[in-house]
Design a protein around this motif. Structure first.
Motif, PDB file in Angstrom:
ATOM      1  N   GLY A   1       9.785   6.134   7.147  1.00 35.00           N
ATOM      2  CA  GLY A   1       8.355   6.256   6.904  1.00 35.00           C
ATOM      3  C   GLY A   1       7.869   7.691   6.893  1.00 35.00           C
ATOM      4  N   VAL A   2       6.776   7.884   6.194  1.00 32.26           N
ATOM      5  CA  VAL A   2       6.124   9.188   6.135  1.00 32.26           C
ATOM      6  C   VAL A   2       5.097   9.229   7.267  1.00 32.26           C
ATOM      7  CG1 VAL A   2       4.613  10.671   4.766  1.00 32.26           C
ATOM      8  CG2 VAL A   2       6.455   9.408   3.647  1.00 32.26           C
ATOM      9  N   LYS A   3       5.228  10.205   8.131  1.00 31.65           N
ATOM     10  CA  LYS A   3       4.290  10.334   9.243  1.00 31.65           C
ATOM     11  C   LYS A   3       3.113  11.191   8.809  1.00 31.65           C
ATOM     12  CE  LYS A   3       7.765   9.655  12.703  1.00 31.65           C
ATOM     13  NZ  LYS A   3       8.398  10.096  13.911  1.00 31.65           N
ATOM     14  N   PHE A   4       1.919  10.767   9.220  1.00 31.48           N
ATOM     15  CA  PHE A   4       0.722  11.510   8.843  1.00 31.48           C
ATOM     16  C   PHE A   4      -0.317  11.407   9.940  1.00 31.48           C
ATOM     17  CE2 PHE A   4       0.324   7.227   7.267  1.00 31.48           C
ATOM     18  CZ  PHE A   4      -1.002   6.874   7.467  1.00 31.48           C
ATOM     19  N   GLY A   5      -1.196  12.411   9.991  1.00 34.74           N
ATOM     20  CA  GLY A   5      -2.244  12.447  10.992  1.00 34.74           C
ATOM     21  C   GLY A   5      -3.639  12.505  10.386  1.00 34.74           C
ATOM     22  N   ARG A   6      -3.709  12.799   9.104  1.00 41.58           N
ATOM     23  CA  ARG A   6      -4.996  12.831   8.401  1.00 41.58           C
ATOM     24  C   ARG A   6      -5.365  11.420   7.968  1.00 41.58           C
ATOM     25  NH1 ARG A   6      -4.514  16.155   3.354  1.00 41.58           N
ATOM     26  NH2 ARG A   6      -6.724  15.680   3.229  1.00 41.58           N
ATOM     27  N   GLU A   7      -6.599  11.261   7.553  1.00 37.55           N
ATOM     28  CA  GLU A   7      -7.038   9.980   7.003  1.00 37.55           C
ATOM     29  C   GLU A   7      -6.195   9.662   5.778  1.00 37.55           C
ATOM     30  OE1 GLU A   7      -9.348   7.672   7.914  1.00 37.55           O
ATOM     31  OE2 GLU A   7      -9.629   8.818   9.767  1.00 37.55           O
ATOM     32  N   TYR A   8      -5.651   8.452   5.739  1.00 36.13           N
ATOM     33  CA  TYR A   8      -4.803   8.076   4.617  1.00 36.13           C
ATOM     34  C   TYR A   8      -5.566   8.167   3.296  1.00 36.13           C
ATOM     35  CZ  TYR A   8      -1.774   5.655   1.423  1.00 36.13           C
ATOM     36  OH  TYR A   8      -0.994   5.359   0.334  1.00 36.13           O
ATOM     37  N   SER A   9      -6.834   7.797   3.301  1.00 39.24           N
ATOM     38  CA  SER A   9      -7.608   7.823   2.054  1.00 39.24           C
ATOM     39  C   SER A   9      -7.686   9.234   1.478  1.00 39.24           C
ATOM     40  CB  SER A   9      -9.007   7.249   2.265  1.00 39.24           C
ATOM     41  OG  SER A   9      -9.709   7.996   3.237  1.00 39.24           O
ATOM     42  N   ASP A  10      -7.764  10.245   2.337  1.00 38.77           N
ATOM     43  CA  ASP A  10      -7.794  11.635   1.861  1.00 38.77           C
ATOM     44  C   ASP A  10      -6.437  12.048   1.287  1.00 38.77           C
ATOM     45  OD1 ASP A  10     -10.436  11.818   2.719  1.00 38.77           O
ATOM     46  OD2 ASP A  10      -9.905  12.754   4.632  1.00 38.77           O
ATOM     47  N   ILE A  11      -5.375  11.690   2.008  1.00 36.28           N
ATOM     48  CA  ILE A  11      -4.028  12.002   1.529  1.00 36.28           C
ATOM     49  C   ILE A  11      -3.789  11.301   0.199  1.00 36.28           C
ATOM     50  CG2 ILE A  11      -1.558  11.663   1.980  1.00 36.28           C
ATOM     51  CD1 ILE A  11      -2.293  11.822   5.012  1.00 36.28           C
TER      52      ILE A  11
END
Length: 96
Positions: free
Chosen positions: A2-12
């Motif tokens: 999986g791709v880890k992220f900390g920003r809002e998914y909608s922005d990414i």
């Protein structure tokens, strides 16, 4: 993994879709020719790019390098970015 992220998914998601649309020939992923792509409305193009962004985001968790059209997406886990590369340009989508 999986791709880890900390920003809002909608922005990414929006940034990734916009970057993908800049890659020459990316619509070939949908088995479309340029004329087929250009025949789509702006809304249809945005929806297709969004669908592709979703699919590629999750696929990058399994394969950190994916070729699309005349470019490629590269997930750099250590820097928490997705790089959308085409010829000598790179667009960076930050995940955190």
């Amino acid at each position: 993994m999986g791709v880890k992220f900390g920003r809002e998914y909608s922005d990414i998601h929006q940034e990734l879709a916009d970057a993908i649309r800049q890659v020459e020939g990316f619509y070939a992923f949908f088995e479309m020719e340029r004329t087929d792509w250009e025949a789509q409305t702006e809304q249809e193009q945005a929806e297709l790019a969004g669908t592709l962004a979703d699919d590629l985001f999750y696929a990058l968790g399994e394969d950190p390098v994916i070729e699309i059209g005349e470019g490629k997406l590269v997930y750099d886990r250590s820097k928490h970015v997705i790089c959308v590369e085409q010829q000598d340009t790179v667009q960076i989508v930050r995940l955190v």
